[in-house]
Design a protein around this motif. Structure first.
Motif, PDB file in Angstrom:
ATOM      1  N   VAL A   1       1.049  -1.120  -0.193  1.00 33.81           N
ATOM      2  CA  VAL A   1       0.187   0.102   0.159  1.00 33.81           C
ATOM      3  C   VAL A   1       0.824   1.281   0.027  1.00 33.81           C
ATOM      4  O   VAL A   1       0.696   2.241  -0.573  1.00 33.81           O
ATOM      5  N   SER A   2       1.984   1.135   0.730  1.00 30.60           N
ATOM      6  CA  SER A   2       2.875   2.424   0.626  1.00 30.60           C
ATOM      7  C   SER A   2       3.363   2.649  -0.593  1.00 30.60           C
ATOM      8  O   SER A   2       3.659   3.860  -1.160  1.00 30.60           O
ATOM      9  N   GLN A   3       3.851   1.632  -1.231  1.00 27.78           N
ATOM     10  CA  GLN A   3       4.625   1.705  -2.558  1.00 27.78           C
ATOM     11  C   GLN A   3       3.540   2.336  -3.553  1.00 27.78           C
ATOM     12  O   GLN A   3       3.880   2.950  -4.491  1.00 27.78           O
ATOM     13  N   LEU A   4       2.064   1.626  -3.500  1.00 26.95           N
ATOM     14  CA  LEU A   4       1.083   2.143  -4.293  1.00 26.95           C
ATOM     15  C   LEU A   4       1.134   3.787  -4.062  1.00 26.95           C
ATOM     16  O   LEU A   4       0.899   4.640  -5.322  1.00 26.95           O
ATOM     17  N   LEU A   5       1.056   4.174  -3.122  1.00 28.63           N
ATOM     18  CA  LEU A   5       0.935   5.380  -2.752  1.00 28.63           C
ATOM     19  C   LEU A   5       1.997   6.426  -3.316  1.00 28.63           C
ATOM     20  O   LEU A   5       2.063   7.502  -3.895  1.00 28.63           O
ATOM     21  N   THR A   6       3.248   5.998  -2.952  1.00 33.89           N
ATOM     22  CA  THR A   6       4.333   6.574  -3.308  1.00 33.89           C
ATOM     23  C   THR A   6       4.601   6.747  -4.928  1.00 33.89           C
ATOM     24  O   THR A   6       5.037   7.539  -5.333  1.00 33.89           O
ATOM     25  N   ASP A   7       4.359   5.458  -5.350  1.00 38.67           N
ATOM     26  CA  ASP A   7       4.325   5.525  -6.944  1.00 38.67           C
ATOM     27  C   ASP A   7       3.479   6.556  -7.706  1.00 38.67           C
ATOM     28  O   ASP A   7       3.686   6.996  -8.705  1.00 38.67           O
ATOM     29  N   ALA A   8       2.338   6.605  -7.127  1.00 36.16           N
ATOM     30  CA  ALA A   8       1.253   7.430  -7.508  1.00 36.16           C
ATOM     31  C   ALA A   8       1.674   8.792  -7.570  1.00 36.16           C
ATOM     32  O   ALA A   8       1.378   9.615  -8.368  1.00 36.16           O
ATOM     33  N   LEU A   9       2.463   9.087  -6.456  1.00 39.18           N
ATOM     34  CA  LEU A   9       2.738  10.690  -6.122  1.00 39.18           C
ATOM     35  C   LEU A   9       3.933  10.878  -7.151  1.00 39.18           C
ATOM     36  O   LEU A   9       3.840  12.005  -7.673  1.00 39.18           O
ATOM     37  N   HIS A  10       4.924  10.018  -7.446  1.00 40.15           N
ATOM     38  CA  HIS A  10       6.164  10.416  -8.402  1.00 40.15           C
ATOM     39  C   HIS A  10       5.436  10.461  -9.582  1.00 40.15           C
ATOM     40  O   HIS A  10       5.977  11.074 -10.481  1.00 40.15           O
ATOM     41  N   LEU A  11       4.637   9.385  -9.913  1.00 41.87           N
ATOM     42  CA  LEU A  11       3.821   9.664 -11.413  1.00 41.87           C
ATOM     43  C   LEU A  11       2.814  10.487 -11.561  1.00 41.87           C
ATOM     44  O   LEU A  11       2.262  10.878 -12.668  1.00 41.87           O
ATOM     45  N   LYS A  12       2.553  11.629 -10.589  1.00 37.06           N
ATOM     46  CA  LYS A  12       1.859  12.741 -10.571  1.00 37.06           C
ATOM     47  C   LYS A  12       0.191  12.214 -10.809  1.00 37.06           C
ATOM     48  O   LYS A  12      -0.514  12.878 -11.857  1.00 37.06           O
ATOM     49  N   ALA A  13      -0.136  11.092 -10.555  1.00 32.11           N
ATOM     50  CA  ALA A  13      -1.458  10.373 -10.411  1.00 32.11           C
ATOM     51  C   ALA A  13      -2.368  11.277  -9.464  1.00 32.11           C
ATOM     52  O   ALA A  13      -1.823  11.619  -8.200  1.00 32.11           O
ATOM     53  N   SER A  14      -3.546  11.412 -10.139  1.00 30.25           N
ATOM     54  CA  SER A  14      -4.807  12.212  -9.311  1.00 30.25           C
ATOM     55  C   SER A  14      -5.592  11.216  -8.449  1.00 30.25           C
ATOM     56  O   SER A  14      -5.952  11.515  -7.437  1.00 30.25           O
ATOM     57  N   ASP A  15      -5.525  10.116  -9.124  1.00 28.92           N
ATOM     58  CA  ASP A  15      -6.589   8.761  -8.276  1.00 28.92           C
ATOM     59  C   ASP A  15      -5.939   7.294  -8.233  1.00 28.92           C
ATOM     60  O   ASP A  15      -5.097   7.315  -9.463  1.00 28.92           O
ATOM     61  N   ILE A  16      -6.094   6.666  -7.522  1.00 21.80           N
ATOM     62  CA  ILE A  16      -5.733   5.105  -7.427  1.00 21.80           C
ATOM     63  C   ILE A  16      -6.978   4.419  -7.441  1.00 21.80           C
ATOM     64  O   ILE A  16      -7.841   4.777  -6.572  1.00 21.80           O
ATOM     65  N   HIS A  17      -7.094   3.515  -8.411  1.00 25.24           N
ATOM     66  CA  HIS A  17      -8.359   2.715  -8.596  1.00 25.24           C
ATOM     67  C   HIS A  17      -7.921   1.288  -8.284  1.00 25.24           C
ATOM     68  O   HIS A  17      -7.180   0.566  -8.973  1.00 25.24           O
ATOM     69  N   ILE A  18      -8.577   0.848  -7.182  1.00 24.57           N
ATOM     70  CA  ILE A  18      -8.416  -0.608  -6.848  1.00 24.57           C
ATOM     71  C   ILE A  18      -9.795  -1.435  -7.025  1.00 24.57           C
ATOM     72  O   ILE A  18     -10.733  -1.089  -6.235  1.00 24.57           O
ATOM     73  N   GLU A  19      -9.770  -2.503  -7.967  1.00 20.83           N
ATOM     74  CA  GLU A  19     -11.013  -2.964  -8.355  1.00 20.83           C
ATOM     75  C   GLU A  19     -10.705  -4.713  -8.372  1.00 20.83           C
ATOM     76  O   GLU A  19      -9.747  -5.184  -9.008  1.00 20.83           O
ATOM     77  N   PRO A  20     -11.416  -5.482  -7.391  1.00 25.01           N
ATOM     78  CA  PRO A  20     -11.238  -6.836  -7.504  1.00 25.01           C
ATOM     79  C   PRO A  20     -12.069  -7.593  -8.504  1.00 25.01           C
ATOM     80  O   PRO A  20     -13.327  -6.992  -8.927  1.00 25.01           O
ATOM     81  N   PHE A  21     -11.440  -8.539  -8.825  1.00 24.58           N
ATOM     82  CA  PHE A  21     -12.151  -9.252 -10.040  1.00 24.58           C
ATOM     83  C   PHE A  21     -11.921 -10.730  -9.939  1.00 24.58           C
ATOM     84  O   PHE A  21     -11.257 -11.131  -8.936  1.00 24.58           O
ATOM     85  N   PRO A  22     -12.585 -11.684 -10.477  1.00 23.16           N
ATOM     86  CA  PRO A  22     -12.443 -13.177 -10.001  1.00 23.16           C
ATOM     87  C   PRO A  22     -10.968 -13.761 -10.126  1.00 23.16           C
ATOM     88  O   PRO A  22     -10.888 -14.396  -9.294  1.00 23.16           O
ATOM     89  N   ASP A  23     -10.189 -13.249 -10.864  1.00 26.91           N
ATOM     90  CA  ASP A  23      -8.661 -13.833 -11.137  1.00 26.91           C
ATOM     91  C   ASP A  23      -7.550 -12.593 -10.768  1.00 26.91           C
ATOM     92  O   ASP A  23      -6.565 -13.245 -10.788  1.00 26.91           O
ATOM     93  N   ARG A  24      -7.815 -11.623 -10.296  1.00 30.07           N
ATOM     94  CA  ARG A  24      -6.916 -10.488  -9.786  1.00 30.07           C
ATOM     95  C   ARG A  24      -7.457  -9.508  -9.077  1.00 30.07           C
ATOM     96  O   ARG A  24      -8.700  -9.122  -9.284  1.00 30.07           O
ATOM     97  N   LEU A  25      -6.482  -8.596  -8.690  1.00 27.80           N
ATOM     98  CA  LEU A  25      -6.946  -7.288  -8.140  1.00 27.80           C
ATOM     99  C   LEU A  25      -6.433  -6.134  -9.016  1.00 27.80           C
ATOM    100  O   LEU A  25      -5.298  -6.077  -9.014  1.00 27.80           O
ATOM    101  N   ARG A  26      -7.344  -5.651  -9.901  1.00 27.87           N
ATOM    102  CA  ARG A  26      -6.613  -4.611 -10.594  1.00 27.87           C
ATOM    103  C   ARG A  26      -6.567  -3.305 -10.043  1.00 27.87           C
ATOM    104  O   ARG A  26      -7.153  -2.682  -9.279  1.00 27.87           O
ATOM    105  N   VAL A  27      -5.311  -2.758 -10.296  1.00 31.35           N
ATOM    106  CA  VAL A  27      -5.024  -1.536  -9.547  1.00 31.35           C
ATOM    107  C   VAL A  27      -4.446  -0.615 -10.966  1.00 31.35           C
ATOM    108  O   VAL A  27      -3.732  -0.948 -11.647  1.00 31.35           O
ATOM    109  N   ARG A  28      -5.098   0.620 -10.785  1.00 25.45           N
ATOM    110  CA  ARG A  28      -4.808   1.630 -11.947  1.00 25.45           C
ATOM    111  C   ARG A  28      -4.574   2.865 -11.476  1.00 25.45           C
ATOM    112  O   ARG A  28      -5.235   3.318 -10.356  1.00 25.45           O
ATOM    113  N   TYR A  29      -3.770   3.615 -12.132  1.00 25.26           N
ATOM    114  CA  TYR A  29      -3.500   5.111 -11.635  1.00 25.26           C
ATOM    115  C   TYR A  29      -4.132   5.942 -12.866  1.00 25.26           C
ATOM    116  O   TYR A  29      -3.988   5.733 -14.021  1.00 25.26           O
ATOM    117  N   ARG A  30      -4.802   7.194 -12.319  1.00 21.79           N
ATOM    118  CA  ARG A  30      -5.338   7.958 -13.253  1.00 21.79           C
ATOM    119  C   ARG A  30      -4.202   8.959 -13.520  1.00 21.79           C
ATOM    120  O   ARG A  30      -3.859   9.971 -12.581  1.00 21.79           O
TER     121      ARG A  30
END
Length: 589
Positions: free
Chosen positions: A209-238
């Motif tokens: 979780v710390s890595q997700l937040l730090t990466d989003a900050l460095h990539l200048k992402a405005s949002d992090i989307h975390i979405e569960p699916f049957p075979d994976r947990l999809r994580v996307r940056y806007r």
């Protein structure tokens, strides 16, 4: 050819007993050669040099690390002495690459252990930045692993560590390692609250979780989307308005990851059937970050979105958001009005609040009382009384606005006019001697009139208070390092012709294919395209007559308004953005 299968030993003596790989003075007895060089030239006290040697031995770490960390010598002084003693080139931070030139051929652990950074491999040679050229082992090991002849150059310890952190502490490589850690662990199983809390506090989940937040900050992402699916947990940056998928953690850890974020935002971990909203403030790499967290139940588990806002972010000026000097001057004239209403319109995520904040920065906040009503307060502005709406306790826009009017403000900013009651209070505040700034969700500037009319605002009142409406969208700014011109293709020429731009030769447009400087995206930020509709006597009469939006828009254009489409095309022809960016954000109107 490099032998990728050769494994480097992960641990060796910090100072190789056989001495430097080539050249240089032999080490003085019991003293590292660079420390000896500094001492003999009067740049370092002998006692400090011995202390550094002792500290390195006690901690089993390289002498350069002990000396710099202990304060006996600065990183720059060490690097200068190393380059001088061994006759090596001194490189700067900007000479160190953005990504590892050898890929994963050399382990992060090895590079960190010996404080070396491969710079470039070509012609059978491998240029390597080292913090301590007296250590021969790392270069010899790299020669064995890559079949390349190492050529040493000198960088400071700080520059090398910052580069290694950029390579391995964030981005895809770091996420892959964390995901691998999770994948190798046994499934926590179950959904009990106690088990969720325990799994959310486990080190790999916390690091992820710390890595997700730090990466989003460095990539200048405005949002992090975390979405569960049957075979994976999809994580996307806007990023710059577009969603980009990154490494996916094992789906069985979806509940643990979501729970960890809910703990940070002080949400109810046990409640998974209803949506929740929460907030948190964290410090990441010395920067204060506000998180707005929203959860929602989905078929496969809780979906979660995190909005990232930098608490210490510097406010932007009107001339920094994409407005030309003429429209900046016209807006400043409107902002000097003692009363009336200025609206900023556009869809969600079009930068309306940023424009309002830029307008507030233009006000004389020493002489004027300025109050804002926001949901939430995104950035703090000195000299402005900012009030955070809390609908869950009945503190909504209308209630706050009624109270604010009784506090004798000169300027009121309402984050969003979203209901008839708020619209009615805002209009009457503008009528009674206040300058009121607010936002609306409409497709263009002229649409603000119809939207307020739909909310029940009487046309004669609106005609009296409305001073101007700003319509805006955001477009991606092309990377200046990989931006390249190209002649407009037939489809683009047709689009430009429909917008009134024709020529015998194809107009020159620009595109950016992506490079390491922009992380392969071709986009390095976003800028606004605008239209400024000023209410004159003609438009005021149309408002009173309940004229349709198109008639108001045409009257504004006839009076000289530059539309968002025209503004976007001008920026595309100037190379600021791509024409595709303009068509993407203006195609709905």
């Amino acid at each position: 050819m490099a032998r990728a299968s050769t494994r480097l030993p992960e641990s060796e003596p910090a100072v190789d007993p056989i001495g430097p790989i080539e050249g240089g003075a032999p080490p003085a007895p019991f003293l590292h050669p660079i420390l000896h060089h500094l001492v003999t030239r009067g740049r370092l006290d002998p006692r400090a040099a011995r202390d550094a040697m002792a500290a390195a031995a006690d901690a089993a770490e390289p002498v350069v690390v002990a000396a710099v960390r202990g304060g006996e010598v600065t990183a720059a002084a060490w690097a200068e002495a190393a380059a001088e003693l061994f006759g090596l080139e001194r490189v700067a931070a900007e000479d160190l690459p953005e990504s590892p030139p050898l890929g994963e051929q050399v382990s992060a652990r090895f590079l960190r252990r010996f404080k070396v950074v491969p710079i470039a491999a070509e012609g059978g040679r491998l240029v390597v930045a080292v913090a301590d050229p007296a250590e021969a082992y790392p270069l010899r090991a790299l020669r064995l692993a890559t079949d390349l002849e190492p050529i040493a150059v000198v960088a400071t310890l700080e520059e090398i560590e910052a580069t290694l952190a950029r390579w391995f502490d964030r981005g895809p490589a770091a996420l892959r390692r964390l995901v691998s850690d999770l994948d190798g662990q046994a499934d926590g199983g179950g959904q009990e609250v106690e088990r969720l809390i325990d799994s959310a506090q486990e080190a790999p989940v916390v690091r992820l979780v710390s890595q997700l937040l730090t990466d989003a900050l460095h990539l200048k992402a405005s949002d992090i989307h975390i979405e569960p699916f049957p075979d994976r947990l999809r994580v996307r940056y806007r990023i710059h308005g577009r969603l980009k998928e990154i490494a996916s953690p094992p789906v069985r850890y979806a509940a643990a990851v979501v729970s960890r974020i809910k703990i940070l935002a002080k949400l109810d971990i046990a409640e998974r059937r209803l949506p929740q909203d929460g907030r948190a403030r964290l410090e990441l790499e010395g920067r204060r970050i506000d998180l707005r967290v929203a959860t929602a139940p989905s078929v496969h588990g809780e979906s979660l979105v995190i909005r990232l806002l930098e608490a210490d972010r510097r406010g932007v000026a009107l001339d920094e958001i994409g407005l030309d000097p003429d429209r900046v001057a016209r807006l400043e004239r409107i902002l000097r009005s003692p009363h009336g209403m200025l609206l900023v319109t556009g869809p969600t995520g079009s930068g309306k609040t940023t424009t309002l904040y830029a307008a507030l920065h233009r006000l004389d906040r020493e002489a004027l009382k300025v109050v804002s009503v926001e949901d939430p307060v995104e950035y703090q502005i000195e000299g402005v009384t900012q009030i955070h709406v809390r609908a869950e306790i009945g503190l909504d826009f209308a209630r706050v606005l009624r109270s604010v009017v009784r506090h004798d403000p000169d300027v009121i900013m309402v984050g969003e006019t979203r209901d008839p009651e708020t619209a009615d209070i805002a209009v009457h505040a503008a009528l009674t001697g206040h300058l009121l700034l607010s936002t609306l969700h409409t497709n263009n500037a002229a649409g603000a009139v119809a939207r307020l009319s739909d909310m029940g605002v009487e046309p004669y009142l609106l005609a009296s208070v409305l001073r101007a409406v700003v319509g805006q969208r955001l477009v991606g700014v092309l990377c200046p390092h990989c931006r390249e011109p190209h002649p407009a293709d037939p489809a683009q020429r047709a689009f430009l012709a429909a917008a009134g731009i024709t020529s015998e030769v194809p107009p020159i447009l620009f595109r950016a294919p992506g490079c390491p400087r922009c992380d392969g995206q071709g986009i390095v930020g976003r800028l606004g395209i605008f239209e400024l509709l000023e209410v004159d006597d003609t438009i005021r009469a149309l408002i009173r007559e309940r004229a349709p939006t198109q008639a108001i828009h045409q009257a504004a254009v006839a009076a000289g308004m530059r539309t968002m489409l025209q503004d976007g095309i001008a920026k595309a022809l100037a190379g600021v953005t791509a024409l595709e960016e303009v068509t993407r954000v203006t195609e709905d109107w």
